[in-house]
Design an enzyme around this catalytic site. Sequence first.
Site, mmCIF file in Angstrom:
data_model
loop_
_atom_site.group_PDB
_atom_site.id
_atom_site.type_symbol
_atom_site.label_atom_id
_atom_site.label_comp_id
_atom_site.label_asym_id
_atom_site.label_seq_id
_atom_site.Cartn_x
_atom_site.Cartn_y
_atom_site.Cartn_z
ATOM 1 N N THR A 110 0.825 -1.213 0.000
ATOM 2 C CA THR A 110 0.000 0.000 0.000
ATOM 3 C C THR A 110 0.859 1.264 0.000
ATOM 4 O O THR A 110 1.876 1.336 0.686
ATOM 5 C CB THR A 110 -0.921 -0.001 1.233
ATOM 6 O OG1 THR A 110 -1.583 -1.262 1.318
ATOM 7 C CG2 THR A 110 -1.954 1.100 1.146
ATOM 8 N N ARG A 129 13.826 -1.425 -16.585
ATOM 9 C CA ARG A 129 14.439 -2.488 -17.387
ATOM 10 C C ARG A 129 13.658 -2.725 -18.677
ATOM 11 O O ARG A 129 14.239 -2.931 -19.744
ATOM 12 C CB ARG A 129 14.536 -3.774 -16.569
ATOM 13 C CG ARG A 129 15.543 -3.682 -15.427
ATOM 14 C CD ARG A 129 15.447 -4.873 -14.496
ATOM 15 N NE ARG A 129 15.789 -6.115 -15.157
ATOM 16 C CZ ARG A 129 15.472 -7.326 -14.695
ATOM 17 N NH1 ARG A 129 14.782 -7.442 -13.562
ATOM 18 N NH2 ARG A 129 15.837 -8.410 -15.348
ATOM 19 N N HIS A 138 9.663 5.155 -3.423
ATOM 20 C CA HIS A 138 8.774 4.726 -4.508
ATOM 21 C C HIS A 138 7.854 5.905 -4.787
ATOM 22 O O HIS A 138 6.776 6.029 -4.230
ATOM 23 C CB HIS A 138 7.971 3.486 -4.084
ATOM 24 C CG HIS A 138 6.922 3.089 -5.091
ATOM 25 N ND1 HIS A 138 7.223 2.859 -6.410
ATOM 26 C CD2 HIS A 138 5.588 2.879 -4.960
ATOM 27 C CE1 HIS A 138 6.105 2.525 -7.055
ATOM 28 N NE2 HIS A 138 5.103 2.537 -6.194
#
Length: 317
Positions: free
Chosen positions: A123, A157, A179
């Site tokens: 979350t 990537r 993040h």
Amino acid sequence: MMNERVNKVALIGAGFVGSSYAFALINQGITDELVIIDVNREKAMGDVMDLNHGKAFAPHPVKTSYGTYEDCKDADIVCICAGANQKPGETRLELVEKNLAIFKSIVGEVMASGFDGIFLVATNPVDILTYATWTFSGLPKERVIGSGTTLDSARFRYMLSEYFGAAPQNVHAHIIGEHGDTELPVWSHANIGGVPVQQLLEKHAAYKQDELDQIVDDVKNAAYHIIEKKGATYYGVAMSLARITKAILRNENSILTVSTYLDGQYGVNDVFIGVPAVVNRNGIAGVTELELNETEQAQFSRSANVLKDILAPHFAE
């Protein structure tokens, strides 16, 4: 057969991310047992029925059931996907107030069951809520893991693989930090099949730094673009959660860019943040400390400080 170890995952939150994670676990045969817990009992029960109906097509028979917090007692992993969703235009960090209150309740209920496994947090804002889970649970820091920048690194990537014409599996590159908006690429260690990206730039005129900078921008803004188009992101993060779960349950010692506690590594203390770390049956076996260049180190320190500033009003040292 009676002595054979049974792996058990308890999933809390059967929303878009949680149900996608359950789907990934079953399709990849990662766990032996999966229990789904949600405040919306009917939704969780519906997911269990739906998933069980496809069991004949799964590579491994995963015992899937609806449960309550009491079922967390013997779980190896409790994965938390519950919480308020990120709304269009809302940053991950703006979610903090709403989700801290939700997490205090959830973690308290899980620990009251006698749970003694590993928490996996998805979350958002994930770095903040992973710190909160560690604090609320009282578990060792090694046994509380956030999804961190695993998805960001996978996005990176993928985009680099498209740019350089190589399989994503042969692209070795990390996104580290929060993040969110202050995350950063580690260009100094990025390589394609062992060839440093910097070397490719120098040798091939077709590759340009400004195009690589655009890729980083696209990685950072990927979630916002997806939310604009379909309202939420869930497949990618569910696959990254499944990957972390597999690394834990199969004792892989895989290096993944998860949100983990730093205690001096990278010059940072007392924060959960996305960095490469060794993940195995015990949780975090160790942090992989990349030698960052001066620019990267400054960006990483800034990212950590942004998180610490958000934590400060809620968690006194």
